[in-house]
Design a protein around this motif. Structure first.
Motif, PDB file in Angstrom:
ATOM      1  N   UNK A 187       0.869  -1.167   0.090  1.00  0.00           N
ATOM      2  CA  UNK A 187       0.111  -0.115  -0.093  1.00  0.00           C
ATOM      3  C   UNK A 187       1.007   1.162   0.003  1.00  0.00           C
ATOM      4  N   UNK A 188       2.006   1.173   0.699  1.00  0.00           N
ATOM      5  CA  UNK A 188       2.731   2.360   0.888  1.00  0.00           C
ATOM      6  C   UNK A 188       3.473   2.462  -0.551  1.00  0.00           C
ATOM      7  N   UNK A 189       3.857   1.511  -1.413  1.00  0.00           N
ATOM      8  CA  UNK A 189       4.514   1.729  -2.576  1.00  0.00           C
ATOM      9  C   UNK A 189       3.368   2.138  -3.696  1.00  0.00           C
ATOM     10  N   UNK A 190       2.082   2.210  -3.384  1.00  0.00           N
ATOM     11  CA  UNK A 190       1.008   2.671  -4.442  1.00  0.00           C
ATOM     12  C   UNK A 190      -0.225   1.782  -4.542  1.00  0.00           C
ATOM     13  N   UNK A 191      -0.153   0.339  -3.653  1.00  0.00           N
ATOM     14  CA  UNK A 191      -1.298  -0.429  -4.224  1.00  0.00           C
ATOM     15  C   UNK A 191      -2.620   0.417  -3.639  1.00  0.00           C
ATOM     16  N   UNK A 192      -3.757   0.039  -4.272  1.00  0.00           N
ATOM     17  CA  UNK A 192      -4.801   1.043  -3.797  1.00  0.00           C
ATOM     18  C   UNK A 192      -5.450   0.315  -2.605  1.00  0.00           C
ATOM     19  N   UNK A 193      -5.896  -0.968  -2.266  1.00  0.00           N
ATOM     20  CA  UNK A 193      -6.199  -1.641  -1.352  1.00  0.00           C
ATOM     21  C   UNK A 193      -5.749  -3.002  -1.039  1.00  0.00           C
ATOM     22  N   UNK A 194      -6.175  -3.804  -0.128  1.00  0.00           N
ATOM     23  CA  UNK A 194      -5.310  -4.967   0.205  1.00  0.00           C
ATOM     24  C   UNK A 194      -6.653  -5.808   0.983  1.00  0.00           C
ATOM     25  N   UNK A 195      -6.279  -6.992   0.724  1.00  0.00           N
ATOM     26  CA  UNK A 195      -7.037  -8.204   1.195  1.00  0.00           C
ATOM     27  C   UNK A 195      -6.178  -8.940   2.025  1.00  0.00           C
ATOM     28  N   UNK A 196      -6.458  -9.299   3.353  1.00  0.00           N
ATOM     29  CA  UNK A 196      -5.681 -10.275   4.173  1.00  0.00           C
ATOM     30  C   UNK A 196      -6.667 -11.503   4.468  1.00  0.00           C
ATOM     31  N   UNK A 197      -6.154 -12.546   4.073  1.00  0.00           N
ATOM     32  CA  UNK A 197      -6.903 -13.763   4.713  1.00  0.00           C
ATOM     33  C   UNK A 197      -5.952 -14.254   5.733  1.00  0.00           C
ATOM     34  N   UNK A 198      -6.554 -13.634   7.075  1.00  0.00           N
ATOM     35  CA  UNK A 198      -6.003 -13.800   8.275  1.00  0.00           C
ATOM     36  C   UNK A 198      -6.030 -14.999   9.160  1.00  0.00           C
ATOM     37  N   UNK A 199      -4.944 -15.653   9.268  1.00  0.00           N
ATOM     38  CA  UNK A 199      -5.044 -16.702  10.355  1.00  0.00           C
ATOM     39  C   UNK A 199      -3.976 -17.797  10.117  1.00  0.00           C
ATOM     40  N   UNK A 200      -3.459 -18.367  11.196  1.00  0.00           N
ATOM     41  CA  UNK A 200      -2.381 -19.319  11.413  1.00  0.00           C
ATOM     42  C   UNK A 200      -2.915 -20.732  10.439  1.00  0.00           C
ATOM     43  N   UNK A 201      -4.011 -20.836  10.226  1.00  0.00           N
ATOM     44  CA  UNK A 201      -4.385 -22.221   9.469  1.00  0.00           C
ATOM     45  C   UNK A 201      -3.909 -22.022   7.876  1.00  0.00           C
ATOM     46  N   UNK A 202      -3.731 -20.911   7.325  1.00  0.00           N
ATOM     47  CA  UNK A 202      -3.560 -20.470   5.782  1.00  0.00           C
ATOM     48  C   UNK A 202      -1.975 -21.130   5.787  1.00  0.00           C
ATOM     49  N   UNK A 203      -1.167 -21.172   6.889  1.00  0.00           N
ATOM     50  CA  UNK A 203       0.410 -21.448   6.676  1.00  0.00           C
ATOM     51  C   UNK A 203       0.408 -22.795   6.140  1.00  0.00           C
ATOM     52  N   UNK A 204      -0.376 -23.761   6.536  1.00  0.00           N
ATOM     53  CA  UNK A 204      -0.136 -25.038   6.013  1.00  0.00           C
ATOM     54  C   UNK A 204      -0.906 -25.604   4.822  1.00  0.00           C
ATOM     55  N   UNK A 205      -1.449 -24.632   4.309  1.00  0.00           N
ATOM     56  CA  UNK A 205      -2.229 -25.219   3.202  1.00  0.00           C
ATOM     57  C   UNK A 205      -1.249 -25.553   1.956  1.00  0.00           C
ATOM     58  N   UNK A 206      -1.781 -26.722   1.239  1.00  0.00           N
ATOM     59  CA  UNK A 206      -1.085 -26.691   0.062  1.00  0.00           C
ATOM     60  C   UNK A 206      -1.452 -25.947  -0.970  1.00  0.00           C
ATOM     61  N   UNK A 207      -0.757 -25.653  -2.103  1.00  0.00           N
ATOM     62  CA  UNK A 207      -0.981 -24.897  -3.500  1.00  0.00           C
ATOM     63  C   UNK A 207      -2.407 -24.703  -3.731  1.00  0.00           C
ATOM     64  N   UNK A 208      -3.183 -26.200  -3.847  1.00  0.00           N
ATOM     65  CA  UNK A 208      -4.482 -26.082  -4.421  1.00  0.00           C
ATOM     66  C   UNK A 208      -5.325 -25.424  -3.421  1.00  0.00           C
ATOM     67  N   UNK A 209      -5.211 -25.683  -1.997  1.00  0.00           N
ATOM     68  CA  UNK A 209      -6.016 -25.060  -1.196  1.00  0.00           C
ATOM     69  C   UNK A 209      -5.653 -23.635  -0.935  1.00  0.00           C
ATOM     70  N   UNK A 210      -4.663 -23.115  -1.064  1.00  0.00           N
ATOM     71  CA  UNK A 210      -4.300 -21.629  -1.140  1.00  0.00           C
ATOM     72  C   UNK A 210      -4.974 -21.008  -2.291  1.00  0.00           C
TER      73      UNK A 210
END
Lengths: 330, 256
Positions: free
Chosen positions: B74-97
């Protein structure tokens, strides 16, 4: 039906990519341990000669999957060809080389079949009926044994150099080749690729160099390249670099060693400040002797180095240049 | 053009990584940074917006710490952001991500999605390609140049051994971006100030859970790679090491 391994060999513009031999070697080893049947397939337009070439190796059968819409290569075309074929054949395991082309379509193919792909494996383990693939993680700092969950077909790709292509076993007689004419519907292929080209005439052929002095991020600044250049000169070798150095424009792109650059096998590869990321290592691990200088004792480059110098390259290289000069002058 | 950039936070390049007690993952008390190819993907999106107008949206998944990647974007110039927030996302495989991202953007309409060509942690090199498949979009990988054309875009794909190839594609499309496609910018002070007021939407694991399946691949064990080579370690003062090396080059390797 017996469990089958299907190797999809790689062809580009009608030529077999030699890395396919490595995949067949790996598949033959898995077949020997598991007792599974080994088959191979080539996908393209008028690639029957490649199918015949593959049929000379020790495989049970070779499929020649043909459609005019498969040349030139597109991910849409290859998935449209392979998806129904794999659905029908139901192999247990599909193996491919981890090339740029395979990276482009294999994840799509596996996802289209609602299956997963273990990418860039460097080996496998078969223990107690469980097949696991070993892959590098965190840029080679760790390895992981990865297993499949759920139903086959399972997909995996092997890293360049994971197996020896020259050790591929040949059959007593040529394996049968079955030509399958595929119907790729109009409108399926959305990308329109043009012919591959080289950016500029490559001025340097690093593959012929007996000695290579290569620099990585550890060189810190553009002006320090000069130091490595001096060492290369006194050794009578060529200077090369990992990708970030060429990206920064500190050395021209034709000095790059790695998956996107040249693959080299010199007598001596002197790696200065190179951490040993996978993309670099695949381009130089065939060197006869690797000497690595890096201040980080944990750097993955030391995993493949014959001689490890844990230290600051700026301390080591100047006296090394002097010593080489002295010795050569003597 | 409306462009989504998928970004990931990964351990810093020289962070000392240690295994956790179970040998299943790394210890997370380390420094993180943006995955390098993703930084180039963001830069390319900003450049495309500067040329053609539109919007740049950044998305990431991961624990609260991963928000830093979005703040920097955002500081570099992106307009907005989406954060899928949670520890559960760390261990997802590529398909699930990819499934999680697809679920999070289902009400959006992008013309382009950029990802880095692979991540420095898992190194799957798959999430972008799978996301394209889930969306039913065409894709191209390892991209070094993007131009708008009458019918869509014209991109330059990097092939192996120094070869390239131009590909014409319709929009919408997904591209995986190679490092070095452009020169990265730094965030400006004004940019950093403005970023604080830009929208950052959080999506919880529960909100996308229904779109996910079981991970189809599982890390059984993480470990320090077994050495295949015997490595000789040279130690001592630099002058001495230099002497030992030269002796080796001359008498063992016979290259000088």
């Amino acid at each position: 039906m017996a469990d089958t391994i299907l190797v999809v060999v790689e062809q580009r513009e009608g030529k077999l990519n030699r890395v396919s031999w490595e995949t067949i070697t790996g598949a033959q080893a898995i077949a020997a341990e598991t007792g599974w049947t080994l088959e191979a397939a080539v996908v393209g337009s008028s690639v029957g000669d490649i199918a015949k070439e593959i049929a000379a190796t020790k495989v049970s059968k070779v499929y020649d999957l043909e459609s005019a819409k498969l040349e030139p290569y597109t991910p849409d075309g290859f998935v449209a060809a392979l998806k129904p074929f794999i659905e029908q054949k139901q192999p247990k395991l599909v193996l491919m080389p981890h090339t740029y082309q395979v990276r482009d379509f294999a994840p799509k193919l596996a996802a289209a079949l609602n299956r997963t792909l273990i990418s860039d494996a460097v080996g496998y383990k078969y223990e107690g009926g469980n097949l696991r693939f070993t892959r590098q993680m965190f840029q080679g700092k760790f390895a992981a044994d990865v297993s499949f969950v759920g139903d086959p077909p399972y997909f995996a790709t092997f890293q360049n150099g994971a197996f020896r292509g020259d050790q591929v076993a040949h059959g007593d007689a040529a394996a049968p080749v079955e030509t399958v004419n595929l119907d790729v519907a109009d409108g399926v292929v959305r990308n329109k690729p043009e012919a591959p080209f080289k950016e500029a005439k490559q001025a340097v052929d690093l593959t012929q160099a007996a000695i290579i002095v290569a620099v990585g991020r550890g060189i810190k600044e553009q002006k320090n390249i000069e130091l490595a250049q001096q060492l290369a000169e006194v050794l009578g070798g060529e200077i090369a670099a990992s990708r970030p150095i060429c990206d920064s424009g500190w050395l021209p792109m034709d000095r790059q060693v790695g998956s996107s650059g040249q693959t080299v096998a010199p007598k001596l590869y002197l790696a200065l400040g190179i951490s040993g990321a996978i993309q670099h290592v695949v381009g130089m691990k065939g060197a006869r002797t690797i000497i690595a200088v890096n201040k980080d004792a944990e750097a993955p480059i030391f995993e493949i180095a014959d001689v490890a110098v844990v230290g600051n390259l700026f301390d080591i290289v100047p006296p090394l240049i002097e010593e080489v000069k002295k010795t050569k002058g003597a | 053009m409306k462009i989504l950039v998928c970004m990931k936070q990964v351990p810093q390049k020289d962070a000392p990584l240690k295994l956790n007690e179970g040998g299943t993952w790394i210890r997370e008390d380390i420094s993180y940074e943006v995955n390098e190819p993703d930084a180039y993907a963001l830069e390319e999106a900003l450049r495309q917006r500067e040329k053609h107008g539109g919007e740049v949206v950044v998305i990431t998944s991961g624990p609260p710490r991963a928000q830093q990647v979005l703040r920097e974007a955002l500081a570099k110039g992106a307009d907005r952001a989406i954060h899928l927030e949670g520890d559960g996302f760390v261990t997802l495989d590529a398909f699930n991500t990819a499934k999680a991202f697809a679920a999070a953007i289902k009400d959006e309409s992008f013309d382009l999605i950029f990802t880095g060509l692979q991540s420095d942690d898992y190194g799957f090199a798959q999430t972008g390609v799978i996301l394209a498949e889930l969306l039913g979009w065409p894709h191209a990988t390892i991209i070094m140049q993007i131009e708008k054309s009458d019918s869509g875009i014209r991109v330059k794909r990097e092939l192996e051994a120094g070869f390239f190839q131009f590909v014409d594609m319709p929009l919408p499309a997904l591209l995986t971006i190679q490092s070095g496609i452009n020169k990265l910018r730094y965030a400006t002070l004004i940019g950093i100030k403005q970023a604080k007021n830009k929208p950052l939407k959080k999506v919880s694991f529960d909100e996308v859970k229904l779109a996910l399946g079981e991970n189809l691949q599982r890390i059984e064990k993480l470990y320090i790679p077994q050495k295949t080579k015997k490595t000789e370690v040279l130690q001592g003062p630099p002058g001495e090491i230099a002497k030992k090396l030269v002796d080796k080059l001359r008498n063992e390797l016979r290259v000088i």
